[in-house]
Design a protein around this motif. Structure first.
Motif, PDB file in Angstrom:
ATOM      1  N   GLU A 290       0.821  -1.215   0.000  1.00 22.07           N
ATOM      2  CA  GLU A 290       0.000   0.000   0.000  1.00 22.07           C
ATOM      3  C   GLU A 290       0.852   1.261   0.000  1.00 22.07           C
ATOM      4  O   GLU A 290       0.328   2.373  -0.125  1.00 22.07           O
ATOM      5  N   LYS A 291       2.174   1.110   0.137  1.00 20.68           N
ATOM      6  CA  LYS A 291       3.061   2.274   0.106  1.00 20.68           C
ATOM      7  C   LYS A 291       3.485   2.607  -1.327  1.00 20.68           C
ATOM      8  O   LYS A 291       4.185   3.583  -1.575  1.00 20.68           O
ATOM      9  N   ARG A 293       2.829   3.743  -5.115  1.00 19.20           N
ATOM     10  CA  ARG A 293       1.853   4.443  -5.959  1.00 19.20           C
ATOM     11  C   ARG A 293       1.958   3.879  -7.362  1.00 19.20           C
ATOM     12  O   ARG A 293       3.051   3.567  -7.844  1.00 19.20           O
ATOM     13  N   ALA A 295       0.795   4.531 -11.426  1.00 22.93           N
ATOM     14  CA  ALA A 295       0.259   5.532 -12.357  1.00 22.93           C
ATOM     15  C   ALA A 295       0.434   5.021 -13.774  1.00 22.93           C
ATOM     16  O   ALA A 295       1.262   4.116 -14.019  1.00 22.93           O
ATOM     17  N   THR A 335      -4.128  -0.820  -4.026  1.00 26.27           N
ATOM     18  CA  THR A 335      -4.731   0.512  -4.134  1.00 26.27           C
ATOM     19  C   THR A 335      -6.142   0.501  -3.576  1.00 26.27           C
ATOM     20  O   THR A 335      -6.754  -0.559  -3.439  1.00 26.27           O
ATOM     21  N   GLU A 340      -8.783   5.368  -6.616  1.00 29.88           N
ATOM     22  CA  GLU A 340      -7.618   5.388  -7.490  1.00 29.88           C
ATOM     23  C   GLU A 340      -7.935   4.855  -8.879  1.00 29.88           C
ATOM     24  O   GLU A 340      -8.941   4.172  -9.086  1.00 29.88           O
ATOM     25  N   TRP A 353       7.483   5.446  -5.003  1.00 29.73           N
ATOM     26  CA  TRP A 353       7.251   5.409  -3.555  1.00 29.73           C
ATOM     27  C   TRP A 353       8.135   6.433  -2.876  1.00 29.73           C
ATOM     28  O   TRP A 353       9.146   6.873  -3.438  1.00 29.73           O
TER      29      TRP A 353
END
Ligand SMILES: Nc1ncnc2c1ncn2[C@@H]1O[C@H](COP(=O)(O)OP(=O)(O)OP(=O)(O)O)[C@@H](O)[C@H]1O
Ligand SMILES: [Mg+2]
Lengths: 363, 517
Positions: A290-291, A293, A295, A335, A340, A353
Motif C-alpha cells: 500500500e506504500k 503508488r 500511475a 490501491t 484510485e 514510492w
C-alpha cells in the motif's frame, strides 16, 4: 533498580532465559520486561516457543539458564502455586466437576480467604465478565464464549500481578473471536491487570496489544509497539509475518552521511532515507504494497519505475496488482478501489514510492 | 434353497443370538427360577418334602442367628472394600507416575497375576504365610519381635487379607483407567490457582476419579459379599457369612433354607449394585471439557518417592503368597514348616501319583477347553448380532447375558446343582462344560465385543473346574506341601499358557494394550 537488579517498572522480567528439552531449544536467550498494566503480546508461528515462555513465567517450566523476576523478586525456584501469576490455558482446563461459582472461587478457597470476601469477589468478577446469574451452571452447560469468560474470571478473581493467556481464543469461530477480542481488551482496561497474551494470529496481536514481541525459533526477532513493528520490521521474517509485503534483495550502492542510501536490485535503482548498511553489502528491503503508488506510463513521475501489470485481483475496497519492473522484479501493489485509477493486465504503468517507504532489513 | 437363504439372511441376528440365549436361559435363568421355587418347599425332620410352605422364610427372618450372618456378610464385604480401596487407590495412582515402560508392564503383570491363578492356590499361599508356623510368624519370632505366634489366620483378619489380595485388581483397574484419562492440564490449573500438590489432589484429582472409585467398590463389594472359598478355608469356622450358611444347608439337604439364603444374597448383591449405580449416575455430569493431553514432566519429590514405595510394597504383597507356594513345593518337611527343611521333589512325585488329582487335572483340561470353546463361539456370535445387527431390545438382551456375572457364585452354584440333580445330569462331563460355558459367556461377550480377543486368554485359566474342587477338598483335610507342588505346576502351566498366548500378540500391540496411554 531493586536490590537484585530487576527494573522496578517491570512486573515480570526474563533475563537471558533459555529452556531446552534435550536437543530442542524451545526458548533461546530471551530477555524481555513487561510493564505494569500493559497488554503485551507474544506473537509467532507454531512451535516457536510461545507456550514455553509463558509456562516459564507461570512457573511450570524452569529455565535451563537465565532468571525470571516477578515484581523485582527472582522467582526461578518459586512453584506456580506461590506465584502471583495466573495462566489461562489454551484448552481452558475448567474443572468439570464444579459449577461456575466453584470454579471461580477455587483460588480464593485454597488460599483460605473468608467466605464473605470470597462471595463478594466472585460476584464482582462474574459481573465484570458478564456472567452474573450463571453461578450454578456446570461447564458443559455453557457455550464456548461463556467457558472462555469463566476461565478469565477464575484467573482475574485472584487479582494476579500478571495474567498469562495462551491462545485463549484459538478454539472459537471467527465471529466470536472478534467479539471476544474486544471484550478481553475492555476487561483488561477495566481491571488494570497486566496481560501477557500468546497468539499466532498477527491481526489479533496488532489489534489488542500495547507492545508485541515477535518470536522465531525460540528467539525474540523484534519487540515494540504494533505500529512500529508493522512500519519498521527488523527482519525478513518479521516483515513477512506481520502483514503483506514485498521483499526485494538489494545491493547498497552509495551511502550518505545522513544515513540515506542508494540501493539497486535487478535494474531497479532507488533511494532510501535510512539505511544502516555499508556500500557493497547485499541486503533485503521490505516495501509494503500500500506504500507503492501506481500511475499510467504516460503520467510517470520523474522517480517512477516503468513496469507492466501481470496480474490484477479485485478485493472489494482494495485492488491488488502484480507489476513487473526493472529486470524481472515482481512487486505487489495495493490501491483503494474507489479513489484510485484502475489498470488491466499488460498495461504499461509507472511505480513510485517515498524514500522513507522501503525498510532496509537486517538480513 | 433360495428361500432358505432368504430366511437365514432375514433371521441372521436372531440365529446368531440363539446359542448364547439358549445357554443363559437353559443353564442360568431356569436354574435360578428353580432355586426360587425351592424356597417354598419344606424341610422337616432332616427330610426335604415337596409340601409348599414358607417355613424356610420364616426361620430365616425370625432366627437371630441369620440376622447375625447377614450382618457379618455385609461387614466383611464393607471391610474388604474399604481395605481394597485404601490399598488400590494409591497403587493405581503410583502406576500413573511410572515412567519406565518395562517397570509398568512388569507391575501390570504382577497385579493381574492373581486372576490367572486358581483361587485355591492363592488361599493356600496365605495359609503358608499367615499360619502359626507360617512365614510371617516364624520371621517375627526369629527376630524376636514376638514371643509366641500371633493369630493371623482362622479369624476375620486372615479372611480380609486374602480377599483384598484376590479382589485388588478389580479395584485398581477401574481407578487406573479413570486416572489415565485425567487431563493433566486440570492439575496444572489447580496449581496455577494456588493449590499445592496435596490440595490439587484433594480438590480436583480425587473428586474427578470418583467414577473409577465407585466402579471399583461396586465390583469388589459385589464379589466380596458372595465370597466362599476364602472365608471357608481361612476363617477357621469363625467367619460365619451367608455363602457358608448356604454351603452347610446344601450339605444338610436343607435346600429350602439354602434357597432363601441364596435369594437374600442375591437381593443384597442387586441392592449394592443399585446403590453404586446411583452414586455413579450422580457423578456422570463430570465430563472434562477439553480432550486429555499428554502430561509434561513434573519434578519428582517426596510424594513421588513415597508412592514408589507403596507400589513396590503392593507388588510384594500381591506376589508373596504365590512365591511362597513355589518355595514350599520343594520343602523337605511334611508340615509346611518355614524355613523349608531341605530340598525335595517328593511332593511332585506324590501329586503325579495321586489319582484324584490326576483325574481332576484331566477333567479340568477337558472341561476348561470345551467350555471356553462353547463360550467364545456363542459369545462372538452374540456380540456380532448385538453390535452389527439391528436387534430390538439390545440393552435388555445384553443385561440378560451379563446377569450371571452379577449373581453371587454360590447362589448360581446351588441353583445349577439343584437343576442338574433334577435333570439327572449331575456329575456328567457335558453338564459341567455347559455350566462353565454359561459362567464364561459374559466374559467372552464383553471381551469379544470390545475386540480384545487377546484377553480371551483369561478364559482358559485352569481354575473354576474340578481340579480346584479336588484341591479344596484336600486342603480341608490335609496340610502338607503336596498342594504347593500341584499349585506350582498350575502356575507353571498358566505362565506357559500366557506366554504362548502373548506370542500371538505383537509386542507393540501388547505394550499398547497394557499401557493404554
Ligand atoms: N515438554 C516438552 N518436551 C519436549 N519438547 C517440548 C516440550 N515442550 C515444548 N517442546 C518443544 O519446544 C518447542 C516450542 O514449543 P512451544 O509449545 O513453546 O511452542 P508454541 O510456540 O507454543 O507453539 P504452538 O503455537 O504450536 O502452541 C517445540 O519444538 C516443542 O516441540
Ligand atoms: Mg503453544
Amino acid at each position: 533498580m531493586s536490590a537484585d537488579g530487576a527494573r522496578a517498572s517491570d512486573v515480570i522480567e526474563l533475563r537471558d532465559v533459555t529452556r531446552s528439552f534435550g536437543e530442542v531449544v524451545a526458548v533461546d536467550h530471551v530477555s524481555l520486561g513487561i510493564r505494569q498494566g500493559e497488554f503485551f503480546a507474544l506473537l509467532g508461528p507454531s512451535g516457536c516457543g510461545k507456550t514455553t515462555t509463558l509456562r516459564i513465567m507461570a512457573g511450570f517450566e524452569r529455565p535451563s539458564s537465565g532468571d525470571v523476576y516477578l515484581r523485582g523478586r527472582r522467582v526461578n525456584d518459586v512453584p506456580p502455586y506461590r506465584r502471583e501469576t495466573n495462566l489461562i490455558f489454551q484448552q481452558l482446563a475448567l474443572f468439570p466437576h464444579m459449577d461456575v461459582y466453584d470454579n471461580v472461587a477455587f483460588g480464593l478457597r485454597v488460599k483460605r480467604r473468608p467466605a464473605a470476601e470470597t462471595a463478594d469477589r466472585v460476584r464482582s468478577v462474574l459481573q465484570l465478565v458478564d456472567l452474573a446469574g450463571y453461578e450454578r451452571r456446570r461447564m458443559h452447560e455453557l457455550s464456548g464464549g461463556q467457558q472462555q469468560r469463566v476461565a478469565i474470571a477464575r484467573a482475574l478473581v485472584n487479582e494476579p500481578a500478571v495474567l498469562l493467556l495462551d491462545e485463549p481464543l484459538g478454539a472459537l469461530d471467527l465471529k466470536l473471536r472478534l467479539q471476544m477480542q474486544r471484550e478481553l481488551k475492555a476487561m483488561q482496561r477495566r481491571s488494570g491487570t497486566t496481560f501477557v497474551y500468546v497468539t499466532h494470529d498477527q491481526g489479533e496481536a496488532l489489534a489488542m496489544a500495547d507492545r508485541v514481541a515477535v518470536m522465531q525459533l525460540g528467539k525474540i526477532a523484534q519487540l515494540g509497539a504494533p505500529e512500529h513493528i508493522y512500519s519498521r520490521p527488523a527482519t525478513r521474517f518479521v516483515a513477512h509475518f506481520i502483514g503483506d509485503t514485498n521483499i526485494i534483495p538489494v545491493t547498497v550502492r552509495e551511502r550518505g552521511v545522513d544515513g540515506s542510501a542508494v540501493l539497486e536490485a535487478n535494474g531497479l535503482r532507488f533511494a532510501v532515507t535510512d539505511a544502516d548498511a555499508r556500500p557493497g553489502e547485499t541486503r533485503h528491503v521490505s516495501l509494503r504494497p500500500e506504500k507503492i503508488r501506481i500511475a499510467a506510463a504516460h503520467a510517470a513521475r520523474p522517480d517512477g519505475h516503468a513496469g507492466t501489470v501481470t496480474d490484477v485481483t479485485f478485493l472489494g475496497p482494495l485492488t491488488r496488482y502484480e507489476v513487473s519492473v526493472g529486470e524481472g522484479v515482481r512487486l505487489v501493489v495495493q490501491t483503494q478501489t474507489e479513489s484510485e485509477e484502475h489498470f488491466r493486465r499488460d498495461d504499461r504503468v509507472s511505480l513510485s514510492w517515498a524514500p522513507n517507504a522501503p525498510v532496509v532489513l537486517k538480513d | 434353497m433360495a428361500a432358505a437363504f432368504a430366511f437365514v439372511a432375514r433371521r441372521r441376528a436372531s440365529l446368531q443370538l440363539l446359542p448364547a440365549f439358549a445357554l443363559t436361559a437353559g443353564m442360568f435363568a431356569s436354574a435360578m427360577l428353580l432355586l426360587f421355587s425351592y424356597s417354598a418347599y419344606t424341610f422337616r425332620g432332616g427330610q426335604l418334602t415337596e409340601e409348599v410352605s414358607f417355613l424356610a422364610w420364616q426361620k430365616f427372618f425370625t432366627d437371630p442367628f441369620y440376622f447375625g450372618v447377614v450382618a457379618k456378610t455385609l461387614q466383611l464385604a464393607l471391610g474388604v472394600t474399604a481395605a481394597a480401596l485404601a490399598i488400590g487407590y494409591p497403587t493405581a495412582y503410583a502406576l500413573t507416575k511410572v515412567r519406565s515402560s518395562k517397570l509398568l508392564v512388569a507391575a501390570y503383570i504382577v497385579i493381574f497375576s492373581p486372576l490367572l491363578v486358581s483361587l485355591v492356590v492363592r488361599v493356600y499361599g496365605w495359609l503358608l504365610l499367615l499360619s502359626d508356623n507360617g512365614v510371617i510368624n516364624q520371621a517375627l519370632l526369629a527376630i524376636g519381635v514376638i514371643a509366641e505366634p500371633i493369630r493371623l489366620i482362622y479369624n476375620e483378619a486372615g479372611v480380609v487379607i486374602a480377599l483384598v489380595h484376590i479382589l485388588l485388581p478389580f479395584m485398581i483397574f477401574p481407578i487406573l483407567s479413570v486416572l489415565l484419562q485425567f487431563d493433566h492440564a486440570l492439575r496444572e490449573a489447580a496449581n496455577d490457582l494456588g493449590a499445592n500438590r496435596v490440595q490439587a489432589f484433594l480438590r480436583v484429582v480425587f473428586p474427578m476419579s470418583l467414577p473409577g472409585v465407585v466402579a471399583g467398590c461396586q465390583i469388589v463389594f459385589t464379589l466380596a459379599i458372595s465370597a466362599f472359598v476364602t472365608p471357608e478355608l481361612l476363617g477357621g469356622g469363625k467367619v460365619q457369612v451367608l455363602s457358608r450358611a448356604i454351603w452347610f444347608n446344601v450339605v444338610d439337604v436343607n435346600w429350602p433354607l439354602a434357597a432363601v439364603e441364596a435369594i437374600v444374597l442375591l437381593v443384597l448383591a442387586l441392592a449394592a449394585l443399585a446403590v453404586f449405580d446411583l452414586a455413579a449416575r450422580s457423578l456422570r455430569a463430570m465430563r472434562p471439557t477439553g480432550s486429555p493431553r499428554p502430561r509434561r514432566d513434573s519434578p519428582g519429590g517426596f510424594i513421588d518417592r513415597a508412592l514408589r514405595i507403596v507400589l513396590f510394597a503392593v507388588l510384594a504383597f500381591v506376589l508373596s503368597p504365590l512365591v511362597f507356594v513355589v518355595i514350599n513345593s520343594f520343602n523337605g518337611s511334611a508340615f509346611n514348616s518355614f524355613p523349608p527343611q531341605g530340598f525335595s521333589l517328593q511332593w511332585y512325585r506324590f501329586v503325579l501319583g495321586y489319582a484324584p488329582f490326576r483325574e481332576g487335572m484331566v477333567n479340568s483340561l477337558i472341561i476348561a477347553s470345551a467350555s471356553t470353546l462353547v463360550a467364545v463361539a456363542a459369545g462372538m456370535l452374540a456380540a456380532l448380532a448385538l453390535t452389527r445387527g439391528k436387534v430390538r431390545g439390545r440393552g435388555a438382551l445384553n443385561a440378560f447375558f451379563l446377569s450371571p456375572l452379577v449373581m453371587p457364585r454360590v447362589a448360581v452354584g446351588i441353583a445349577v446343582f439343584i437343576l442338574l440333580i433334577r435333570l439327572r445330569l449331575f456329575g456328567t462331563t457335558g453338564s459341567l462344560v455347559l455350566v462353565h460355558a454359561m459362567l464364561s459367556l459374559p466374559f467372552a461377550l464383553v471381551l469379544t465385543s470390545f475386540d480384545e480377543t487377546e484377553a480371551s486368554i483369561f478364559l482358559v485359566r485352569p481354575s473354576n473346574t474340578t481340579l480346584p474342587i479336588q484341591m479344596f477338598l484336600y486342603l480341608e483335610q490335609y496340610q502338607n506341601p503336596t498342594l504347593a507342588a500341584l499349585s506350582t505346576l498350575l502356575i507353571a502351566a498358566t505362565i506357559i499358557l500366557v506366554v504362548v498366548a502373548l506370542r500371538f500378540v505383537r509386542g507393540a500391540e501388547l505394550a499398547r494394550l497394557v499401557a493404554r496411554r
